[in-house]
Design an enzyme around this catalytic site. Structure first.
Site, short mmCIF file in Angstrom:
data_model
loop_
_atom_site.label_atom_id
_atom_site.label_comp_id
_atom_site.label_asym_id
_atom_site.label_seq_id
_atom_site.Cartn_x
_atom_site.Cartn_y
_atom_site.Cartn_z
N HIS A 11 22.17 52.18 25.99
CA HIS A 11 23.30 52.82 26.69
C HIS A 11 23.05 54.29 27.15
O HIS A 11 23.87 54.64 27.93
CB HIS A 11 24.43 52.39 26.14
CG HIS A 11 24.64 53.20 24.69
ND1 HIS A 11 24.67 52.73 23.42
CD2 HIS A 11 25.22 54.35 24.58
CE1 HIS A 11 24.72 53.52 22.46
NE2 HIS A 11 25.26 54.76 23.12
N ASP A 13 20.37 46.65 22.75
CA ASP A 13 20.73 48.19 23.04
C ASP A 13 19.71 49.14 22.43
O ASP A 13 19.85 50.38 22.02
CB ASP A 13 22.11 48.51 22.37
CG ASP A 13 22.72 49.85 22.83
OD1 ASP A 13 22.43 50.38 24.07
OD2 ASP A 13 23.27 50.66 22.18
N SER A 59 24.05 59.16 19.49
CA SER A 59 23.51 57.76 19.91
C SER A 59 21.98 57.89 20.10
O SER A 59 21.56 58.67 21.01
CB SER A 59 24.04 57.25 21.23
OG SER A 59 25.35 56.87 20.81
#
Length: 469
Positions: free
Chosen positions: A121, A152, A226
């Site tokens: 992402h 992911d 992230s």
């Protein structure tokens, strides 16, 4: 100081298949009680000083088109003018505006020659990816090696040598209460380290990814973290920071990381092949709970609730009601265990399933077929994400409807302009009926010379015609 720019293509096809050797941390783990260190200052500086060199900042950009239609009516409303007392500039009715959107994330160096793992992402649907190394003002333009939306995870590469690669720990040996550190680039402030413990293991059904086996931690993971590293007190990688549970957007003490063993497996396959191909068992499964346990000798496993026609499971003779106990050498205690393990296997790979049926343990060995639902839909129709109809989707539509399910529509794409919507089922192209992604690909190739293509979709109980130009 002017930054040097290394321009490289973002096209995944530009990256040749390769091999990667991971740096392994010592697997003989010894744990110590810090309370025995009375009279000294406890510090983990030496443990994290090296791994900090392996965590990079990632910045991305993409151009989006915003529809400005109707804004002039709003600005010129008499009540709006009354409160603000002046006119706003007129926007061209029905016009649009292009805007460049930037975002930040983190990544972890996994090889000295420039391979970096991050979250999908972080880099999905972007026009450019830039990487900044710790204590280095050079900005590297990265190319995408491969990505896997279902876990992911993604791998990118920069042209650099002698980088500091992270050491991988065996995440299966993690325990609740272990000290961990989260490294990344939160809120774009630069390299940062936060500490906490492993709060829980094997967290699934969070709803973030298709394959979930999260490490839960209270180490602060904030926006920008992230794709960064979660490391143990030795500085060895145990996870890739992925998400937080928060209503405000800030950290509330519940963060999730993808285990390093899963990350290493996906990264290796992406580097070697540029994509993830999965074997397909073809069953719907659930956990054994409550009263259902009384019907089985074993009290845990993955309970098969349906078997798809033509699947590997059907060919092997598996049936509804079978309780899967073991897959190869992997003990199966839940539906998540089986789903995640099958996700690590490739098509044509042999598997042995041990299961309980009518109180008796049985064993069957067979070869996994390809996951037709994971066949890439990229490039079939500009702007569409597609997948074959599965058991869950078919439960919501009439039995006589076949086709390909639309799971995503990119704003401003040809598909968006043609009127496609998420949930549409492509049932026909021109005069051909569509039953699978493979068939859709073949039919579209036969029609690619046309200036426009008529595509039939099933939507809200009726067939509708869309014209793709």
């Amino acid at each position: 100081m002017k930054k040097k720019m290394f321009l490289l293509s973002l096209c995944a096809s530009c990256v040749l298949a390769a091999n990667i050797n991971f740096k392994e941390a010592a697997q003989d783990i010894k744990r110590a009680d810090p309370s025995t260190q009375a009279g000294v200052v406890l510090s983990y500086h030496d443990a994290i000083k090296d791994v900090k060199k392996s965590v990079v900042n990632i910045s991305t950009s993409k151009t989006v088109t915003r529809n400005m239609a109707g804004f002039d009516d709003f600005f010129n409303d008499p009540y709006f003018k009354q409160f603000f007392g002046f006119d706003f500039p007129q926007q061209q009715r029905g016009g649009s505006k292009k805007e460049v959107i930037s975002s930040l994330g983190s990544g972890v160096i996994i090889s000295s020659d420039g391979y970096i793992i991050t979250n999908n992402h972080v880099i999905a649907d972007v026009d450019s990816i830039s990487v900044s190394l710790p204590d280095d003002d050079t900005e590297y333009k990265a190319k995408l090696v491969g990505a896997d939306e279902k876990t992911d995870l993604a791998v990118i590469k920069i042209e650099a040598k002698n980088l500091s690669a992270v050491s991988f720990a065996d995440s299966d040996k993690l325990m609740e209460g272990d000290m961990v550190f989260a490294l990344g680039n939160p809120f774009g402030v630069g390299s940062s380290v936060t500490s906490g413990i492993v709060s829980a293991l094997n967290k699934n059904n969070i709803g973030l990814n298709q394959y979930e086996n999260f490490i839960q931690t209270d180490a602060s993971i904030n926006p920008g973290n992230s794709g960064g590293a979660l490391v143990d007190s030795r500085g060895a990688l145990v996870g890739i920071n992925s998400a937080i549970l928060s209503r405000s957007g800030g950290n509330n003490g519940i963060g999730f990381a993808i285990p390093s063993n899963m990350a290493k497996d996906i990264a290796k396959r992406l580097v070697e092949k540029g994509k993830i191909e999965r074997g397909f068992l073809g069953v719907t499964i659930t956990n054994l709970e409550g009263e259902t346990k009384k019907a089985y000798s074993n009290q845990s496993g993955a309970l098969i609730t349906s078997v798809e026609k033509g699947s590997s499971a059907e060919s092997a003779g598996l049936k509804r009601g079978d309780l899967v106990l073991k897959a190869n050498e992997k003990n199966i205690t839940s539906a998540s265990d089986l789903k995640n393990y099958i996700g690590t296997l490739e098509p044509n790979q042999k598997i042995t399933i041990i299961y309980e049926r009518d109180g008796v343990s049985k064993s069957v060995s067979f070869v996994l077929k390809a996951d037709t639902q994971s066949i890439s839909s990229q490039g079939l129709i500009d702007g569409l994400e597609l997948k074959n109809l599965d058991t869950n989707a078919r439960a919501k539509i009439p039995a006589n409807i076949n086709g390909v399910l639309v799971t995503g529509v990119k704003e401003g794409s040809k598909a968006d302009n043609a009127g496609f919507e998420v949930g549409d089922i492509i049932i026909g192209v021109e005069q051909d009926e569509i039953k699978s992604l493979e068939q859709l690909s073949s039919v579209l190739k036969n029609n690619q010379a046309k200036s426009f293509t008529k595509i039939w979709v099933y939507r809200n109980g009726v067939a509708q015609l869309l014209v793709l130009r």
